[in-house]
Design a protein around this motif. Structure first.
Motif, PDB file in Angstrom:
ATOM      1  N   SER A 195      20.509 -17.430  10.856  1.00 23.39           N
ATOM      2  CA  SER A 195      21.522 -17.014  11.823  1.00 23.39           C
ATOM      3  C   SER A 195      22.801 -17.811  11.611  1.00 23.39           C
ATOM      4  CB  SER A 195      20.968 -17.258  13.236  1.00 23.39           C
ATOM      5  OG  SER A 195      21.980 -17.158  14.194  1.00 23.39           O
ATOM      6  N   GLY A 196      23.900 -17.135  11.718  1.00 29.25           N
ATOM      7  CA  GLY A 196      25.195 -17.827  11.708  1.00 29.25           C
ATOM      8  C   GLY A 196      25.877 -17.801  10.354  1.00 29.25           C
ATOM      9  N   GLU A 197      27.201 -17.927  10.448  1.00 31.24           N
ATOM     10  CA  GLU A 197      28.041 -17.827   9.260  1.00 31.24           C
ATOM     11  C   GLU A 197      27.758 -18.932   8.243  1.00 31.24           C
ATOM     12  OE1 GLU A 197      32.765 -17.199   8.912  1.00 31.24           O
ATOM     13  OE2 GLU A 197      31.874 -16.952  10.901  1.00 31.24           O
ATOM     14  N   ASP A 198      27.337 -20.096   8.734  1.00 33.72           N
ATOM     15  CA  ASP A 198      27.107 -21.195   7.779  1.00 33.72           C
ATOM     16  C   ASP A 198      25.880 -20.951   6.898  1.00 33.72           C
ATOM     17  OD1 ASP A 198      25.405 -21.621   9.898  1.00 33.72           O
ATOM     18  OD2 ASP A 198      25.633 -23.804   9.906  1.00 33.72           O
ATOM     19  N   LYS A 199      25.134 -19.867   7.168  1.00 32.11           N
ATOM     20  CA  LYS A 199      24.005 -19.516   6.295  1.00 32.11           C
ATOM     21  C   LYS A 199      24.339 -18.345   5.373  1.00 32.11           C
ATOM     22  CE  LYS A 199      21.506 -22.698   7.998  1.00 32.11           C
ATOM     23  NZ  LYS A 199      20.359 -22.625   8.853  1.00 32.11           N
ATOM     24  N   ALA A 200      25.552 -17.804   5.503  1.00 33.86           N
ATOM     25  CA  ALA A 200      25.901 -16.575   4.765  1.00 33.86           C
ATOM     26  C   ALA A 200      25.804 -16.772   3.244  1.00 33.86           C
ATOM     27  CB  ALA A 200      27.292 -16.096   5.170  1.00 33.86           C
ATOM     28  N   ILE A 203      22.116 -17.075   2.178  1.00 33.50           N
ATOM     29  CA  ILE A 203      21.402 -15.795   2.256  1.00 33.50           C
ATOM     30  C   ILE A 203      21.822 -14.877   1.110  1.00 33.50           C
ATOM     31  CG2 ILE A 203      21.250 -13.662   3.662  1.00 33.50           C
ATOM     32  CD1 ILE A 203      19.299 -15.900   4.499  1.00 33.50           C
ATOM     33  N   ARG A 204      23.111 -14.816   0.838  1.00 34.17           N
ATOM     34  CA  ARG A 204      23.544 -13.949  -0.270  1.00 34.17           C
ATOM     35  C   ARG A 204      22.934 -14.416  -1.596  1.00 34.17           C
ATOM     36  NH1 ARG A 204      29.493 -14.296  -2.081  1.00 34.17           N
ATOM     37  NH2 ARG A 204      28.581 -16.048  -3.211  1.00 34.17           N
ATOM     38  N   GLU A 205      23.015 -15.716  -1.843  1.00 35.16           N
ATOM     39  CA  GLU A 205      22.509 -16.233  -3.123  1.00 35.16           C
ATOM     40  C   GLU A 205      20.984 -16.118  -3.213  1.00 35.16           C
ATOM     41  OE1 GLU A 205      24.374 -17.167  -5.839  1.00 35.16           O
ATOM     42  OE2 GLU A 205      25.884 -16.241  -4.554  1.00 35.16           O
ATOM     43  N   SER A 206      20.298 -16.373  -2.085  1.00 31.17           N
ATOM     44  CA  SER A 206      18.823 -16.311  -2.109  1.00 31.17           C
ATOM     45  C   SER A 206      18.332 -14.888  -2.285  1.00 31.17           C
ATOM     46  CB  SER A 206      18.235 -16.887  -0.811  1.00 31.17           C
ATOM     47  OG  SER A 206      18.559 -18.238  -0.710  1.00 31.17           O
ATOM     48  N   CYS A 207      19.030 -13.936  -1.647  1.00 30.77           N
ATOM     49  CA  CYS A 207      18.544 -12.547  -1.684  1.00 30.77           C
ATOM     50  C   CYS A 207      19.058 -11.772  -2.887  1.00 30.77           C
ATOM     51  CB  CYS A 207      18.942 -11.806  -0.416  1.00 30.77           C
ATOM     52  SG  CYS A 207      18.269 -12.513   1.083  1.00 30.77           S
ATOM     53  N   PHE A 208      20.268 -12.076  -3.326  1.00 30.35           N
ATOM     54  CA  PHE A 208      20.883 -11.228  -4.351  1.00 30.35           C
ATOM     55  C   PHE A 208      21.384 -11.979  -5.580  1.00 30.35           C
ATOM     56  CE2 PHE A 208      21.546  -9.155  -0.198  1.00 30.35           C
ATOM     57  CZ  PHE A 208      20.774  -8.021  -0.421  1.00 30.35           C
ATOM     58  N   GLY A 209      21.378 -13.306  -5.519  1.00 25.20           N
ATOM     59  CA  GLY A 209      21.873 -14.083  -6.655  1.00 25.20           C
ATOM     60  C   GLY A 209      20.794 -14.250  -7.712  1.00 25.20           C
ATOM     61  N   ALA A 233      26.126 -12.398  11.231  1.00 27.32           N
ATOM     62  CA  ALA A 233      26.933 -13.482  10.644  1.00 27.32           C
ATOM     63  C   ALA A 233      26.293 -13.993   9.355  1.00 27.32           C
ATOM     64  CB  ALA A 233      27.097 -14.603  11.656  1.00 27.32           C
ATOM     65  N   ALA A 234      24.979 -14.131   9.356  1.00 20.22           N
ATOM     66  CA  ALA A 234      24.291 -14.636   8.158  1.00 20.22           C
ATOM     67  C   ALA A 234      24.333 -13.606   7.022  1.00 20.22           C
ATOM     68  CB  ALA A 234      22.852 -15.013   8.495  1.00 20.22           C
ATOM     69  N   LEU A 235      24.507 -12.330   7.393  1.00 18.14           N
ATOM     70  CA  LEU A 235      24.576 -11.272   6.364  1.00 18.14           C
ATOM     71  C   LEU A 235      26.010 -10.946   5.957  1.00 18.14           C
ATOM     72  CD1 LEU A 235      21.872  -8.773   7.701  1.00 18.14           C
ATOM     73  CD2 LEU A 235      21.716 -10.178   5.640  1.00 18.14           C
ATOM     74  N   SER A 236      26.951 -11.702   6.507  1.00 17.21           N
ATOM     75  CA  SER A 236      28.355 -11.315   6.347  1.00 17.21           C
ATOM     76  C   SER A 236      28.856 -11.344   4.904  1.00 17.21           C
ATOM     77  CB  SER A 236      29.253 -12.159   7.253  1.00 17.21           C
ATOM     78  OG  SER A 236      29.096 -13.526   6.936  1.00 17.21           O
ATOM     79  N   LEU A 237      28.175 -12.036   4.004  1.00 15.11           N
ATOM     80  CA  LEU A 237      28.626 -12.032   2.599  1.00 15.11           C
ATOM     81  C   LEU A 237      27.784 -11.093   1.738  1.00 15.11           C
ATOM     82  CD1 LEU A 237      29.345 -15.846   1.967  1.00 15.11           C
ATOM     83  CD2 LEU A 237      30.986 -14.027   2.421  1.00 15.11           C
ATOM     84  N   GLY A 239      27.642  -7.765   2.197  1.00 15.85           N
ATOM     85  CA  GLY A 239      28.151  -6.393   2.351  1.00 15.85           C
ATOM     86  C   GLY A 239      27.961  -5.509   1.140  1.00 15.85           C
ATOM     87  N   ASP A 240      28.333  -6.000  -0.048  1.00 14.62           N
ATOM     88  CA  ASP A 240      28.293  -5.156  -1.242  1.00 14.62           C
ATOM     89  C   ASP A 240      26.870  -4.824  -1.678  1.00 14.62           C
ATOM     90  OD1 ASP A 240      30.957  -5.393  -1.218  1.00 14.62           O
ATOM     91  OD2 ASP A 240      31.075  -6.856  -2.872  1.00 14.62           O
ATOM     92  N   PHE A 241      25.913  -5.602  -1.214  1.00 18.85           N
ATOM     93  CA  PHE A 241      24.531  -5.437  -1.699  1.00 18.85           C
ATOM     94  C   PHE A 241      23.658  -4.596  -0.767  1.00 18.85           C
ATOM     95  CE2 PHE A 241      26.041  -9.568  -3.270  1.00 18.85           C
ATOM     96  CZ  PHE A 241      25.889  -9.376  -4.639  1.00 18.85           C
ATOM     97  N   LEU A 242      24.069  -4.493   0.497  1.00 26.13           N
ATOM     98  CA  LEU A 242      23.188  -3.831   1.487  1.00 26.13           C
ATOM     99  C   LEU A 242      23.400  -2.327   1.542  1.00 26.13           C
ATOM    100  CD1 LEU A 242      23.413  -6.505   4.318  1.00 26.13           C
ATOM    101  CD2 LEU A 242      21.421  -6.019   2.901  1.00 26.13           C
TER     102      LEU A 242
END
Ligand code: GLP
Length: 242
Positions: A195-200, A203-209, A233-237, A239-242
């Motif tokens: 949760s939250g922007e500081d995890k964005a 989350i992006r790198e763990s899921c899609f990097g 907020a945690a998914l905010s980066l 966008g292009d992958f979802l």
């Protein structure tokens, strides 16, 4: 990897608690892998509420926790022992003899890592492993890929992130015992809450990097039943992958 979008922290917590509840209802003697940090607190609160309503029974559940600070007494309110009792164990009917955490007070690293790995082997497969994620993508206290339980030197960014819980940065422990990445990967199901922007970024790198030890959470892309529940907020980066 399945990504479940949550509106906010509360929604994330309820969704995670629902998945853990289903696990405990379907298999009352489940082995639950548990995590600390601010991310899972709402999940524990929700599980406690459902327990109090009579919807859940933890009598036959076994728990194994991910980590504990090295040199930290269990009665210290910053220890993960204290955290787990405060947020969960003391409020449900879990059998104290089925609660397992690394012992931060064992100074002999080799001995403690061997003891905890033996405990993990003896309880059998973890049915569901709950995980938070560090801002740098660490899971448990794994700052790289690892096998079994080990004693980690925490990175500066982790010390910096954890200092909010301590009176001063000097008091933040520099080392911790952590379950290994390989052990985490053997759990039948892995459930990440973020949760939250500081995890964005994490989350992006763990899921899609790329899967890389620089982002330990990225290994979860190779798990065949990994669920990530993340808020907007945690998914905010992503966008292009979802
Ligand atoms: C610590 C814990 C991790 C946790 C991480 C993030 O490093 N060892 O298990 O996932 O913090 O914590 P928080 O959920 O408070 O952001």
């Amino acid at each position: 990897m399945r990504i479940i979008r949550a509106k906010d922290y509360k929604d994330m917590s309820r969704k995670a608690a629902n998945i853990i509840s289903a696990q405990v209802i379907l298999k009352p003697d489940s082995v639950l892998g548990l995590a600390t940090g601010s991310s899972p607190i709402g999940t524990y609160e929700q599980l406690v509420k459902w327990y109090e309503k009579g919807d859940l029974d933890f009598a036959d559940v076994t728990t194994v926790n991910l980590d504990e600070y090295y040199g930290m007494k269990p009665e210290n309110d910053q220890s993960y022992h204290y955290f787990m009792h405060d947020h969960f164990f003391d409020h449900v009917n879990i059998d104290p003899s089925r609660i397992n955490l690394p012992n931060g007070m064992e100074p002999d690293e080799k001995k403690e890592c061997a003891r905890y790995d033996a405990v993990l082997r003896s309880v059998g497969d973890v049915d569901i492993q709950l995980l938070g994620i560090g801002r740098n993508g660490h899971i448990g206290f794994n700052e790289f890929f690892s096998k079994g339980t080990h004693c980690v030197d925490l990175t500066e960014s982790t010390i910096e992130a954890n200092k909010r819980f301590f009176a001063s940065e000097d008091e933040v422990p520099r080392r911790a015992y952590s379950m290994g990445i390989h052990t985490i990967m053997t759990a039948k199901k892995v459930l990440v809450v973020a949760s939250g922007e500081d995890k964005a970024w994490a989350i992006r790198e763990s899921c899609f990097g790329p899967v890389t030890p620089k982002v330990p959470g990225s290994i979860l892309q190779l798990h065949n039943d990994a669920i990530v529940i993340a808020d907007e907020a945690a998914l905010s980066l992503c966008g292009d992958f979802l």
